[in-house]
Design a protein around this motif. Structure first.
Motif, PDB file in Angstrom:
ATOM      1  N   SER A  68     -31.376   0.061  82.772  1.00 47.12           N
ATOM      2  CA  SER A  68     -30.150   0.654  83.297  1.00 47.12           C
ATOM      3  C   SER A  68     -30.284   0.887  84.796  1.00 47.12           C
ATOM      4  O   SER A  68     -31.360   1.239  85.290  1.00 47.12           O
TER       5      SER A  68
ATOM      6  N   VAL B 225     -25.937   3.401  82.501  1.00 46.98           N
ATOM      7  CA  VAL B 225     -25.931   3.826  81.091  1.00 46.98           C
ATOM      8  C   VAL B 225     -27.105   4.763  80.774  1.00 46.98           C
ATOM      9  O   VAL B 225     -27.419   4.995  79.611  1.00 46.98           O
TER      10      VAL B 225
ATOM     11  N   HIS C 298     -26.246   6.412  73.187  1.00 38.85           N
ATOM     12  CA  HIS C 298     -26.619   5.182  72.480  1.00 38.85           C
ATOM     13  C   HIS C 298     -27.163   5.540  71.091  1.00 38.85           C
ATOM     14  O   HIS C 298     -28.376   5.547  70.861  1.00 38.85           O
TER      15      HIS C 298
END
Length: 197
Positions: free
Chosen positions: A123, A151, A160
């Protein structure tokens, strides 16, 4: 032969809402590295590497590793003989132990090319690893890099949970491994030796 999946959590283990734990609950054939609670909380490289090597040996070839955070770095510290059963790896949000005091025992990170196919998912705003470090890891390890935009650490805290996109990455990797390791004309493709860059 269908590959075996071994989940390798990172620092403090992966909690029940983490995608690794959810995948394990969904896919009963997936196996997981197990450590004592104190070893997850206070990571020692020697302990993690020994446990990981033993688990890989127990499963036997062909093994695909799915590692998160510090688990990615533990894989890099495995000796070549311990990596022999491994045919591929999905590295997700690898940590930079130089940036976190509790992880310091895992520094420096080996920057050697791996002898199997691998993908690295990172990320752009991961607090445990800057994007440029993720690029360096991928280049050194020979991993194909997918850099996601903002993210986080790709865990439960960053939203997630089931992480279906990760499963797609894993299945793509497994199909590639199956194709590469299936003999054609009676000859299996050669494997790249693990050498320092």
């Amino acid at each position: 032969m269908r590959t075996k999946v071994l989940l390798v959590p990172g620092w403090r283990d992966s909690g029940p809402d983490h995608w690794q734990s959810r995948w394990q609950a969904r896919f009963r054939a997936f196996r997981r590295l197990e450590l004592a609670p104190v070893d997850w909380a206070e990571p020692k490289r020697e302990v993690w590497v020994a446990a990981l090597a033993a688990k890989i040996a127990e499963l036997g070839a062909p093994v695909v590793l799915v590692a998160h955070s510090l688990g990615c770095i533990a894989v890099q510290h495995l000796p070549p003989a311990a990596l022999a059963p491994v045919v591929g790896a999905l590295f997700v949000a690898p940590a930079d132990p130089a940036n976190r005091e509790p992880l310091a025992d895992f520094a420096p990170v080996p920057m050697q090319r791996l002898p199997f196919v691998s993908k690295l998912i990172a990320s752009s705003d991961d607090p445990f690893c800057h994007a440029d470090r993720a690029h360096a890891y991928a280049d050194a390890w020979g991993s194909r890099l997918t850099l996601l935009d903002n993210v986080g650490h790709i865990n439960a805290e960053s939203g997630h949970g089931d992480w279906p996109e990760g499963l797609k990455h894993l299945e793509t990797l497994r199909r590639e491994i199956d194709w590469k390791t299936e003999p054609r004309g009676g000859i299996a493709p050669p494997r790249t030796p693990r050498t320092a860059l």
